[in-house]
Scaffold this active site. Structure first.
Site: not given
Ligand code: NAP
Length: 308
Positions: A37, A90, A168
């Site tokens: 988004r 995940k 998480d």
């Molecule tokens: P994040 O930084 O919050 O990124 C997720 C992205 O998805 C957001 O930047 C947002 O981008 C989009 N988003 C958020 N809410 C949304 C909604 N309601 N509808 C549609 N798009 C939405 O989170 P992340 O750390 O990357 O984690 C994402 C997944 O990867 C999680 O399941 C997490 O467990 C996994 N993960 C994370 C890590 C880590 O270290 N952070 C490691 C391994 C796995 P926009 O606002 O541009 O849409």
């Protein structure tokens, strides 16, 4: 071999830090679009939703869903219905039930559904599994404690229903344990600490076991400052084994068998490319089931408010 044309959906922390470099480092896959988004990647076609990507974007064969778990199920269904292979970050969903129709859809359409567990690609995990195959494990202690403010800055979804809070990261430990031990595991008791202002736990203590009665404890905490702990200690009939640093380091007795700062995601993408070649799915729900059971069995404790 044809190259898999892939789009990332949800361009946040993990997409930026791990998916982009891993895709660039993996043969057989190329990044052709981003759907997010707000965020985009210079030089790569950008769409503000998956729907727009599918209707107006360049041809894609696969999507990597890096959005929060609460929205991933709907996106996976949309992508599979449109004939795309799907890689799920995940945890694979916000519930177990939502995965069944996705598995069925993938099977029916001959497309790959890959529920990834990145920690299983850490360099010491497979050596640990092989080492333990010839030993009898007598006790396991998991300590998975990290500072949420450092690792999940501003991620409000993690505190909302379906965000799972401390599970998480905790589910990463469970994904490793369910891979390296030979028997299925199950939860026998849990205590979940919910901050009074949050809908997800900031800490959790679990007791688990297997059919042999193996005692397993897990301590998860999001309030850890200073040194971070991502450790699994195993007592075995041939001495102690320590899998630490989130699966990067393996020690047995006095010796260090593996100590390697190797990225997990290139292996994960290599596996995805292999799966898509035959349209095979790989969906292991064992770690998610343990978390669901911890929520179902767990005693709830209300603790002090937690602010990011
Ligand atoms: P994040 O930084 O919050 O990124 C997720 C992205 O998805 C957001 O930047 C947002 O981008 C989009 N988003 C958020 N809410 C949304 C909604 N309601 N509808 C549609 N798009 C939405 O989170 P992340 O750390 O990357 O984690 C994402 C997944 O990867 C999680 O399941 C997490 O467990 C996994 N993960 C994370 C890590 C880590 O270290 N952070 C490691 C391994 C796995 P926009 O606002 O541009 O849409």
């Amino acid at each position: 071999m044809t190259t898999l044309r892939l789009a990332i959906v949800g361009f946040g922390k993990i997409a930026r830090d791990q998916h982009v470099p891993a895709i660039a480092a993996t043969d057989g896959v190329e990044l052709v679009a981003v759907a997010s988004r707000h965020a985009s990647l210079p030089g790569v076609p950008h769409f503000t939703s998956l729907q727009d990507l599918l209707s107006e974007g360049p041809p894609v064969d696969a999507v990597a869903l890096c959005t929060p778990p609460q929205v991933r199920g709907g996106q996976a269904a949309m992508a599979l219905a449109d004939g795309k292979h799907v890689l799920l970050e995940k945890p694979p969903g916000a519930s177990i039930g939502e995965l069944d129709p996705l598995i069925e859809l993938a099977t029916r359409s001959g497309r790959t559904l890959f529920a990834t567990w990145h920690s299983r690609f850490a360099p010491a995990v497979e050596p640990a599994r092989q080492l333990l195959a010839s030993r009898r494990v007598t006790a396991v202690r998991i300590t998975w404690k990290e500072d949420v403010r450092v690792w999940h800055p501003g991620q409000s979804w993690i505190w909302e229903p379906g965000g799972m809070g401390v599970f998480d990261p905790g589910i990463n430990a469970l994904s490793i344990l369910t891979r390296i031990l030979p028997q299925p595991l199950f939860v026998t008791a849990a205590e979940l600490s919910f901050p009074v202002n949050r809908d997800a736990p900031v800490a959790a203590t679990l007791s688990l076991t297997d059919v042999t009665g193996l005692p397993i404890t897990a301590e998860f905490d999001f309030r850890q400052t200073g040194p971070q702990s991502w450790d699994i200690e195993l007592d075995t009939d041939a001495g102690a084994v320590l899998l630490s640093a989130g699966g990067a380091r393996l020690g047995a007795g006095e010796g260090v068998l593996v100590d390697l700062a190797k990225a997990e995601y290139p292996g994960l993408y290599q596996r995805f490319v292999e799966l898509t070649a035959t349209g095979t799915s790989d969906v292991d729900l064992a770690p998610l089931r343990l978390v669901a059971d911890a929520f179902m069995l767990g005693r709830h404790r209300i603790v002090e408010p937690f602010e990011d």
